[in-house]
Design a protein around this motif. Structure first.
Motif, PDB file in Angstrom:
ATOM      1  N   PRO A  71       5.231 -40.439   8.309  1.00 29.03           N
ATOM      2  CA  PRO A  71       4.792 -39.658   7.141  1.00 29.03           C
ATOM      3  C   PRO A  71       5.061 -40.421   5.854  1.00 29.03           C
ATOM      4  CG  PRO A  71       6.055 -38.293   8.647  1.00 29.03           C
ATOM      5  CD  PRO A  71       6.207 -39.708   9.123  1.00 29.03           C
ATOM      6  N   ARG A  72       4.360 -40.042   4.816  1.00 24.93           N
ATOM      7  CA  ARG A  72       4.516 -40.700   3.521  1.00 24.93           C
ATOM      8  C   ARG A  72       5.935 -40.523   2.991  1.00 24.93           C
ATOM      9  NH1 ARG A  72       0.396 -37.035   1.001  1.00 24.93           N
ATOM     10  NH2 ARG A  72       0.937 -37.979  -0.996  1.00 24.93           N
ATOM     11  N   GLY A  73       6.389 -41.510   2.201  1.00 21.47           N
ATOM     12  CA  GLY A  73       7.716 -41.441   1.611  1.00 21.47           C
ATOM     13  C   GLY A  73       8.673 -42.411   2.276  1.00 21.47           C
ATOM     14  N   GLU A  74       9.840 -42.554   1.696  1.00 19.99           N
ATOM     15  CA  GLU A  74      10.837 -43.478   2.206  1.00 19.99           C
ATOM     16  C   GLU A  74      11.550 -42.887   3.416  1.00 19.99           C
ATOM     17  OE1 GLU A  74      11.200 -46.530   1.055  1.00 19.99           O
ATOM     18  OE2 GLU A  74       9.601 -46.132  -0.380  1.00 19.99           O
ATOM     19  N   SER A  76      10.557 -25.469  13.853  1.00 16.15           N
ATOM     20  CA  SER A  76       9.236 -25.666  13.252  1.00 16.15           C
ATOM     21  C   SER A  76       8.199 -25.869  14.340  1.00 16.15           C
ATOM     22  CB  SER A  76       9.257 -26.878  12.312  1.00 16.15           C
ATOM     23  OG  SER A  76       9.535 -28.066  13.049  1.00 16.15           O
ATOM     24  N   ALA A  77       6.922 -25.806  13.925  1.00 15.85           N
ATOM     25  CA  ALA A  77       5.821 -26.020  14.873  1.00 15.85           C
ATOM     26  C   ALA A  77       4.618 -26.598  14.150  1.00 15.85           C
ATOM     27  CB  ALA A  77       5.448 -24.714  15.574  1.00 15.85           C
ATOM     28  N   GLY A  78       4.837 -27.695  13.404  1.00 16.70           N
ATOM     29  CA  GLY A  78       3.729 -28.335  12.702  1.00 16.70           C
ATOM     30  C   GLY A  78       3.072 -27.368  11.735  1.00 16.70           C
ATOM     31  N   GLY A  79       1.751 -27.272  11.779  1.00 18.01           N
ATOM     32  CA  GLY A  79       1.029 -26.338  10.925  1.00 18.01           C
ATOM     33  C   GLY A  79       1.250 -24.890  11.277  1.00 18.01           C
ATOM     34  N   GLY A  80       1.785 -24.635  12.486  1.00 19.27           N
ATOM     35  CA  GLY A  80       2.145 -23.280  12.876  1.00 19.27           C
ATOM     36  C   GLY A  80       1.074 -22.496  13.588  1.00 19.27           C
ATOM     37  N   ASN A  91       7.761 -31.563   2.419  1.00 21.38           N
ATOM     38  CA  ASN A  91       8.165 -32.770   3.137  1.00 21.38           C
ATOM     39  C   ASN A  91       9.112 -32.396   4.267  1.00 21.38           C
ATOM     40  OD1 ASN A  91       9.329 -35.250   3.997  1.00 21.38           O
ATOM     41  ND2 ASN A  91       8.860 -36.166   2.017  1.00 21.38           N
ATOM     42  N   MET A  92       8.590 -32.365   5.479  1.00 24.60           N
ATOM     43  CA  MET A  92       9.385 -31.942   6.624  1.00 24.60           C
ATOM     44  C   MET A  92      10.521 -32.915   6.920  1.00 24.60           C
ATOM     45  SD  MET A  92       9.465 -29.411   8.681  1.00 24.60           S
ATOM     46  CE  MET A  92      10.643 -29.063   9.984  1.00 24.60           C
ATOM     47  N   ALA A  93      10.298 -34.206   6.697  1.00 24.21           N
ATOM     48  CA  ALA A  93      11.339 -35.196   6.988  1.00 24.21           C
ATOM     49  C   ALA A  93      12.565 -34.973   6.112  1.00 24.21           C
ATOM     50  CB  ALA A  93      10.798 -36.611   6.793  1.00 24.21           C
ATOM     51  N   ASP A  94      12.378 -34.509   4.873  1.00 21.52           N
ATOM     52  CA  ASP A  94      13.513 -34.219   4.005  1.00 21.52           C
ATOM     53  C   ASP A  94      14.364 -33.092   4.571  1.00 21.52           C
ATOM     54  OD1 ASP A  94      12.831 -36.183   2.236  1.00 21.52           O
ATOM     55  OD2 ASP A  94      11.865 -34.848   0.787  1.00 21.52           O
ATOM     56  N   GLY A 147       3.973 -32.567  18.515  1.00 18.83           N
ATOM     57  CA  GLY A 147       2.812 -33.238  17.972  1.00 18.83           C
ATOM     58  C   GLY A 147       3.172 -34.598  17.403  1.00 18.83           C
ATOM     59  N   TYR A 148       2.168 -35.420  17.175  1.00 19.77           N
ATOM     60  CA  TYR A 148       2.392 -36.797  16.720  1.00 19.77           C
ATOM     61  C   TYR A 148       3.233 -36.833  15.455  1.00 19.77           C
ATOM     62  CZ  TYR A 148       1.230 -41.609  15.290  1.00 19.77           C
ATOM     63  OH  TYR A 148       1.299 -42.922  14.905  1.00 19.77           O
ATOM     64  N   ASN A 149       2.845 -36.082  14.426  1.00 20.57           N
ATOM     65  CA  ASN A 149       3.558 -36.156  13.158  1.00 20.57           C
ATOM     66  C   ASN A 149       4.925 -35.507  13.213  1.00 20.57           C
ATOM     67  OD1 ASN A 149       1.818 -37.456  10.938  1.00 20.57           O
ATOM     68  ND2 ASN A 149       0.394 -36.167  12.058  1.00 20.57           N
ATOM     69  N   THR A 150       5.081 -34.477  14.038  1.00 18.79           N
ATOM     70  CA  THR A 150       6.412 -33.905  14.233  1.00 18.79           C
ATOM     71  C   THR A 150       7.357 -34.958  14.780  1.00 18.79           C
ATOM     72  OG1 THR A 150       5.580 -31.654  14.577  1.00 18.79           O
ATOM     73  CG2 THR A 150       7.738 -32.172  15.499  1.00 18.79           C
ATOM     74  N   VAL A 151       6.892 -35.715  15.765  1.00 19.74           N
ATOM     75  CA  VAL A 151       7.718 -36.782  16.339  1.00 19.74           C
ATOM     76  C   VAL A 151       8.024 -37.847  15.292  1.00 19.74           C
ATOM     77  CG1 VAL A 151       7.700 -38.697  17.996  1.00 19.74           C
ATOM     78  CG2 VAL A 151       6.989 -36.402  18.706  1.00 19.74           C
ATOM     79  N   MET A 152       7.044 -38.203  14.454  1.00 16.18           N
ATOM     80  CA  MET A 152       7.302 -39.190  13.413  1.00 16.18           C
ATOM     81  C   MET A 152       8.366 -38.698  12.436  1.00 16.18           C
ATOM     82  SD  MET A 152       5.451 -41.726  14.279  1.00 16.18           S
ATOM     83  CE  MET A 152       5.761 -41.168  15.971  1.00 16.18           C
ATOM     84  N   ASP A 153       8.326 -37.411  12.107  1.00 17.77           N
ATOM     85  CA  ASP A 153       9.365 -36.845  11.241  1.00 17.77           C
ATOM     86  C   ASP A 153      10.739 -36.919  11.903  1.00 17.77           C
ATOM     87  OD1 ASP A 153       7.854 -36.097   8.979  1.00 17.77           O
ATOM     88  OD2 ASP A 153       7.164 -34.269   9.960  1.00 17.77           O
ATOM     89  N   ILE A 154      10.786 -36.648  13.205  1.00 23.97           N
ATOM     90  CA  ILE A 154      12.052 -36.712  13.942  1.00 23.97           C
ATOM     91  C   ILE A 154      12.601 -38.133  13.937  1.00 23.97           C
ATOM     92  CG2 ILE A 154      13.057 -36.541  16.264  1.00 23.97           C
ATOM     93  CD1 ILE A 154      11.167 -34.120  16.718  1.00 23.97           C
ATOM     94  N   LEU A 155      11.746 -39.110  14.238  1.00 20.22           N
ATOM     95  CA  LEU A 155      12.188 -40.503  14.266  1.00 20.22           C
ATOM     96  C   LEU A 155      12.618 -40.958  12.872  1.00 20.22           C
ATOM     97  CD1 LEU A 155       9.495 -42.152  16.583  1.00 20.22           C
ATOM     98  CD2 LEU A 155      11.799 -41.403  17.196  1.00 20.22           C
ATOM     99  N   LYS A 156      11.878 -40.532  11.872  1.00 19.14           N
ATOM    100  CA  LYS A 156      12.171 -40.951  10.498  1.00 19.14           C
ATOM    101  C   LYS A 156      13.520 -40.407  10.029  1.00 19.14           C
ATOM    102  CE  LYS A 156      10.033 -40.934   5.906  1.00 19.14           C
ATOM    103  NZ  LYS A 156       8.849 -40.498   5.136  1.00 19.14           N
ATOM    104  N   SER A 157      13.845 -39.179  10.445  1.00 17.87           N
ATOM    105  CA  SER A 157      15.075 -38.538   9.978  1.00 17.87           C
ATOM    106  C   SER A 157      16.285 -38.846  10.855  1.00 17.87           C
ATOM    107  CB  SER A 157      14.880 -37.021   9.912  1.00 17.87           C
ATOM    108  OG  SER A 157      14.726 -36.483  11.223  1.00 17.87           O
ATOM    109  N   GLY A 158      16.052 -39.226  12.125  1.00 17.07           N
ATOM    110  CA  GLY A 158      17.159 -39.507  13.033  1.00 17.07           C
ATOM    111  C   GLY A 158      17.886 -38.277  13.524  1.00 17.07           C
ATOM    112  N   ILE A 159      17.277 -37.096  13.428  1.00 18.44           N
ATOM    113  CA  ILE A 159      17.932 -35.851  13.805  1.00 18.44           C
ATOM    114  C   ILE A 159      18.001 -35.693  15.337  1.00 18.44           C
ATOM    115  CG2 ILE A 159      15.823 -34.461  13.863  1.00 18.44           C
ATOM    116  CD1 ILE A 159      17.419 -32.235  12.435  1.00 18.44           C
ATOM    117  N   SER A 160      19.002 -34.936  15.815  1.00 11.88           N
ATOM    118  CA  SER A 160      19.081 -34.565  17.234  1.00 11.88           C
ATOM    119  C   SER A 160      18.045 -33.475  17.486  1.00 11.88           C
ATOM    120  CB  SER A 160      20.475 -34.052  17.578  1.00 11.88           C
ATOM    121  OG  SER A 160      21.444 -35.071  17.393  1.00 11.88           O
ATOM    122  N   ALA A 161      17.152 -33.707  18.416  1.00  7.81           N
ATOM    123  CA  ALA A 161      15.984 -32.835  18.518  1.00  7.81           C
ATOM    124  C   ALA A 161      15.705 -32.376  19.938  1.00  7.81           C
ATOM    125  CB  ALA A 161      14.746 -33.549  17.969  1.00  7.81           C
TER     126      ALA A 161
END
Length: 386
Positions: free
Chosen positions: A184-187, A201-205, A264-267, A280-294
């Motif tokens: 996702p966009r952002g640092e 969460s569930a993406g767009g829901g 911004n879900m990653a925040d 979903g693809y972007n949910t996984v990207m947010d998880i990887l970006k944040s390093g959270i236990s998921a």
């Protein structure tokens, strides 16, 4: 929602090398912030009903009217902007119902005097459980070979290759290029200081209600045992009736914060300690970006096997934990959340530079195509003179 998030990330990266015109074919949530550098053309939005039929999301138009206007707007954009490159998300590997507007675009691009580069943009894993899968794959292969210059797969081939979920009778003649995953966009915002909270969460829901219902039933138990707060993010596309039901139940649920949408879900993930979501693809990207236990509960309905396939691969890599939707109940939810409090994801070795690499590939290939066309034109002119 996930398709829009990934497409905007790609558009932002492409804007560093191109003037980008973004044709948006679905609902554009009010709180979604688009990159300043791109021009967005909102087509009359179409949606997919539960029976997989298309419908117009704009009350001013019926389906046929919306489709006709969309087709006209797409061709008008091609004529006005004369693009060097066209990037089409998913089609023809999916979105078959949109062929009526995309095939005229592809045919017009093929006839265009400036011969734009035409690429397909794909996520990591395709649906691979259709009853007519071979026929579907053969049709997609034929369209790619006829109208496209190549396929961008937003994945790391060490994780998943297109060939695993795409098996036409004859191989593609056009190149398959792996870009890495598109974050996702952002640092990147992996945090060492997290609040001891769970976020659901569930993406767009749109199909998140079953997961949310289990979470709300589990929250009183988590609060009593662990005093663990929960933030539940419904998503902008959760049906209004389900949202009202959640809001009513949340009033009687201790330690629960209910939010409709976050920019911004990653925040959010970077500030919480545990995530429970779909896959979903972007949910996984947010998880990887944040390093959270998921924990992921992949959506699985009808022919949809993409999320389950992705979840298993990520679980095997030690990046997260997985529970099938059919196996998730309140007791299992509580046990999994308790386990995640001490779970540490395996550091990812996956290529996550997909947005920048996609822009580089398109820039390089479009320049090569222009040069090739110029050389061909000179050769044909020379022959005519001779």
């Amino acid at each position: 929602m996930g398709h829009l998030v990934r497409a905007l990330a790609l558009a932002e990266s492409l804007a560093k090398k191109f003037q980008v015109v973004f044709l948006n074919g679905g609902r554009f949530p009010d709180n979604t912030v688009s990159p300043d550098e791109i021009e967005i053309i909102n087509l009359p939005p179409l949606g997919m009903a539960e029976d997989n039929s298309l419908y117009s999301q704009d009350p001013k138009y019926n389906l046929l009217e919306a489709q006709a206007i969309r087709r006209q707007m797409i061709l008008a954009a091609l004529h006005e902007y004369q693009p060097k490159a066209i990037l089409i998300e998913l089609f023809p590997f999916g979105r078959k119902k949109f062929a009526g507007e995309l095939l005229p675009l592809l045919k017009a691009a093929k006839r265009s005097v400036n011969h734009p580069l035409v690429m397909c943009s794909l996520r990591d894993i395709m649906v691979n459980a259709r009853k007519d899968q071979v026929r579907h794959d053969n049709r997609a292969r034929w369209l790619i070979d006829r109208y496209f210059d190549g396929v961008l797969v937003h994945s790391d081939p060490k994780f998943a290759s297109l060939e695993e979920s795409f098996r036409p009778s004859r191989p593609l003649q056009k190149p398959i290029l792996y870009t890495g995953f598109v974050l996702p966009r952002g640092e990147s915002n992996i945090s060492s200081s997290r609040l001891r909270q769970v976020v659901v969460s569930a993406g767009g829901g749109m199909v998140g209600a079953p997961l949310f219902k289990v979470a709300i039933k589990a929250q009183p138990i988590l609060w009593e045992k662990l005093k663990l707060p929960m933030t539940l993010i419904a998503g902008p596309f959760l049906p209004e009736a389900d949202w009202l039901d959640l809001a009513e139940k949340a009033q009687q649920c201790p330690g629960l914060t209910l939010r409709r949408f976050v920019p911004n879900m990653a925040d959010i993930l970077s500030s919480h300690s545990v995530s429970v979501s779909q896959c979903g693809y972007n949910t996984v990207m947010d998880i990887l970006k944040s390093g959270i236990s998921a924990l992921v509960v992949p959506f699985s309905q009808g022919q949809e096997d993409e999320q389950g396939n992705r979840a298993k691969r990520l679980s095997d890599l030690g990046l997260l934990r997985q529970v099938d939707a059919a196996d998730l109940d309140v007791e299992r939810f509580v046990l999994e959340v308790e386990g995640l409090l001490s779970f540490e994801p395996n550091p990812s070795a996956l290529d996550i530079n997909g947005a920048a690499r996609s822009a580089e590939i398109i820039h390089e290939l479009s320049a090569e195509k222009v040069l090739s066309f110029q050389e061909e034109h000179l050769m044909m002119t020379g022959r005519a003179c001779a």
